[in-house]
Design an enzyme around this catalytic site. Sequence first.
Site, PDB file in Angstrom:
ATOM      1  N   SER A  94      -2.786  -0.118  12.072  1.00 41.35           N
ATOM      2  CA  SER A  94      -4.248  -0.183  11.963  1.00 41.35           C
ATOM      3  C   SER A  94      -4.760  -1.620  11.959  1.00 41.35           C
ATOM      4  O   SER A  94      -5.860  -1.899  12.444  1.00 41.35           O
ATOM      5  CB  SER A  94      -4.704   0.542  10.691  1.00 41.35           C
ATOM      6  OG  SER A  94      -4.117  -0.053   9.538  1.00 41.35           O
ATOM      7  N   ASP A 105      -1.693  -0.114   4.139  1.00 36.80           N
ATOM      8  CA  ASP A 105      -0.641  -1.118   4.155  1.00 36.80           C
ATOM      9  C   ASP A 105      -0.648  -1.815   5.512  1.00 36.80           C
ATOM     10  O   ASP A 105      -1.334  -1.404   6.437  1.00 36.80           O
ATOM     11  CB  ASP A 105       0.735  -0.498   3.846  1.00 36.80           C
ATOM     12  CG  ASP A 105       1.085   0.623   4.818  1.00 36.80           C
ATOM     13  OD1 ASP A 105       0.371   0.798   5.818  1.00 36.80           O
ATOM     14  OD2 ASP A 105       2.082   1.331   4.560  1.00 36.80           O
ATOM     15  N   ASP A 107       1.552  -2.971   8.750  1.00 35.57           N
ATOM     16  CA  ASP A 107       2.786  -2.788   9.511  1.00 35.57           C
ATOM     17  C   ASP A 107       3.092  -4.092  10.238  1.00 35.57           C
ATOM     18  O   ASP A 107       2.287  -4.551  11.063  1.00 35.57           O
ATOM     19  CB  ASP A 107       2.635  -1.640  10.512  1.00 35.57           C
ATOM     20  CG  ASP A 107       2.358  -0.314   9.815  1.00 35.57           C
ATOM     21  OD1 ASP A 107       3.080   0.002   8.856  1.00 35.57           O
ATOM     22  OD2 ASP A 107       1.412   0.386  10.222  1.00 35.57           O
ATOM     23  N   ASP A 160       5.015  -3.104   5.348  1.00 42.93           N
ATOM     24  CA  ASP A 160       6.205  -2.468   5.911  1.00 42.93           C
ATOM     25  C   ASP A 160       6.714  -3.382   7.011  1.00 42.93           C
ATOM     26  O   ASP A 160       6.042  -3.577   8.025  1.00 42.93           O
ATOM     27  CB  ASP A 160       5.880  -1.088   6.494  1.00 42.93           C
ATOM     28  CG  ASP A 160       5.554  -0.060   5.424  1.00 42.93           C
ATOM     29  OD1 ASP A 160       5.771  -0.348   4.238  1.00 42.93           O
ATOM     30  OD2 ASP A 160       5.066   1.026   5.777  1.00 42.93           O
ATOM     31  N   LYS A 222     -10.105   8.578  11.660  1.00 45.20           N
ATOM     32  CA  LYS A 222      -9.142   8.382  10.569  1.00 45.20           C
ATOM     33  C   LYS A 222      -9.751   8.744   9.218  1.00 45.20           C
ATOM     34  O   LYS A 222      -9.089   9.364   8.378  1.00 45.20           O
ATOM     35  CB  LYS A 222      -8.681   6.918  10.548  1.00 45.20           C
ATOM     36  CG  LYS A 222      -7.699   6.564  11.650  1.00 45.20           C
ATOM     37  CD  LYS A 222      -7.264   5.107  11.545  1.00 45.20           C
ATOM     38  CE  LYS A 222      -6.591   4.808  10.217  1.00 45.20           C
ATOM     39  NZ  LYS A 222      -6.106   3.423  10.122  1.00 45.20           N
ATOM     40  N   TYR A 231      -3.725  13.303   7.259  1.00 47.80           N
ATOM     41  CA  TYR A 231      -3.208  12.009   7.705  1.00 47.80           C
ATOM     42  C   TYR A 231      -1.830  11.765   7.082  1.00 47.80           C
ATOM     43  O   TYR A 231      -1.695  11.113   6.058  1.00 47.80           O
ATOM     44  CB  TYR A 231      -4.182  10.893   7.301  1.00 47.80           C
ATOM     45  CG  TYR A 231      -3.972   9.585   8.027  1.00 47.80           C
ATOM     46  CD1 TYR A 231      -4.696   9.292   9.178  1.00 47.80           C
ATOM     47  CD2 TYR A 231      -3.070   8.641   7.569  1.00 47.80           C
ATOM     48  CE1 TYR A 231      -4.521   8.080   9.849  1.00 47.80           C
ATOM     49  CE2 TYR A 231      -2.886   7.428   8.221  1.00 47.80           C
ATOM     50  CZ  TYR A 231      -3.615   7.163   9.362  1.00 47.80           C
ATOM     51  OH  TYR A 231      -3.441   5.967  10.023  1.00 47.80           O
TER      52      TYR A 231
END
Length: 540
Positions: A94, A105, A107, A160, A222, A231
């Site tokens: 995102s 979070d 990525d 992550d 979303k 989701y």
Amino acid sequence: MSLIIYTHNNPMAEELKASPSYLPADEREVGRLQIILRDELKLEEKAEQSQLAAEVLACLHGLIKDWVYSTALKRKLSVEVAAKAGGDLYISGSFRLGVHESTSDIDALCVVPQFVDREEDFFGDFLNTLETHPNIKELRGIKDAFVPLIKMKFSGVDIDLLFARLKQDSIHNSLKDPRDDSILKGCDDQTISSLNAYRNNDIILGLVPNQDVFKTTLQLVKAWAKRRCLYSSKIGYLGGISWAILTAKVCQLFPALAPNRLLEKFFAVFYKWNWRIPVLLCNIKEPNLMIKQWNPKVNEGDQQQVMPIITPAFPCVNSSFNVCKITKKVLIEEFRRAAKLTKKINAPGFSWMQLFMKYDPFKKYTRFLRVDALSCSPEEHLKWSGFVESKFRLLVQELETHSQDISDVRPCPKAFHTTDAEYKCSTTFLCGFCFRDPQKLPSYSQEYVVDLRIPILKFCEKIMGLCHRESKSTNMRVTYVTLDKLPTEIFECGLRPMHHSSKKHLKNKKWIEQQTERGVEGMLEEISLVAKCRSQLHEA
């Protein structure tokens, strides 16, 4: 030369370039929707949060470069070679798509030269370096996931971190052209999956007619999916990449529409979509790289997938491979509900908040299968509860075999923090369901008993089969519970909702309870149905 093996059913995005034709009414509705996102749903990231994220990522990039340098020296490479080795950090998900929220979070992808090893260096030296950093908490390496990663909370920012090793001696701006498939040569499957987490995002942005319209529409989609508890790829619904592909598809189909109109089209299109046809953003090509990708004409497993939403980067995969028949039914029913609501946009009294109404499983269901992940320490619980969550969908899939007895099965993607008399840490996962009207069943008789032992025991066996060694510090408990038996800590503000049963439900309530006391609840109490699931375990 690439061979086209699968074509999508609309023109390429490059042929659809168009400026959205905003009518005054569209501008007004888009403004209202953005106010809802900011003020009602509180999803807009604040400037100070964005600044903190940027600082954290810059610091993480510096740590990666220092680690690559020290790894080069450890491999007996010269100081000159070590200094040029580099190391890149890319952002996907995102954040890369421009729809990052305050609660999301980040990525990230760590790209390193070929002399760096995933097991020894990334999950060894680098993980040890992160453990000593004062601003990093909740750190854990997940080696056995489909895409191995390190999870951390860096100065309060959840990250992550994926790992990719390229067949190069130095890494500087390694992914400047995300469409260049040659970067995959010599890479292992895990590196390819990690690289494509970034490449897919970048390619999607290049395939939509208007990026700003796409981003606004995706934010709305979303927000809706999260409010309706849809989701979660882990549980068997759709994850971020799937929602992005679906949104991009609608943008391709209707390139001149404003976000409010695209939102309406989104639900209308996918409510009626023929899911024997995959959702594609571009043609599927087969470069001469000998890498397996999604292809139902060749791969039998791909033919069985119920809701194919295909990623654009080579090698393409089905981003919704965790969706099963039960969760597909839930998704389509929610698309239907939303399509019906958005048809009333111009009707008196319509409010967009009707679309974004928060789904509450406790208002629909009175019966649940409850799965508790139990641990003796917070450190172990982070890994164990994450593992149980990733496998919770297997219970849902097993329940498909009992569709003649139960209906309206709906797993809840939320993990509830609960308490347990025996274990220090407890996380609860719930799956609501209803019993079918017994008198309408073909096998109806006064002795009819609903028995869920087989799907539950199969689920427990699968969990136990993924555990390496026995330990008394982790456990899992599966129980059948009714709404009135759920702990109050699960409910918002600790208030148990009142469930208003229909007359039809009341008519059969006594009969169902009599028959299920022995077949489900009594059975579970009798044998405790506690799966002694032990760590150390496979993460996924």
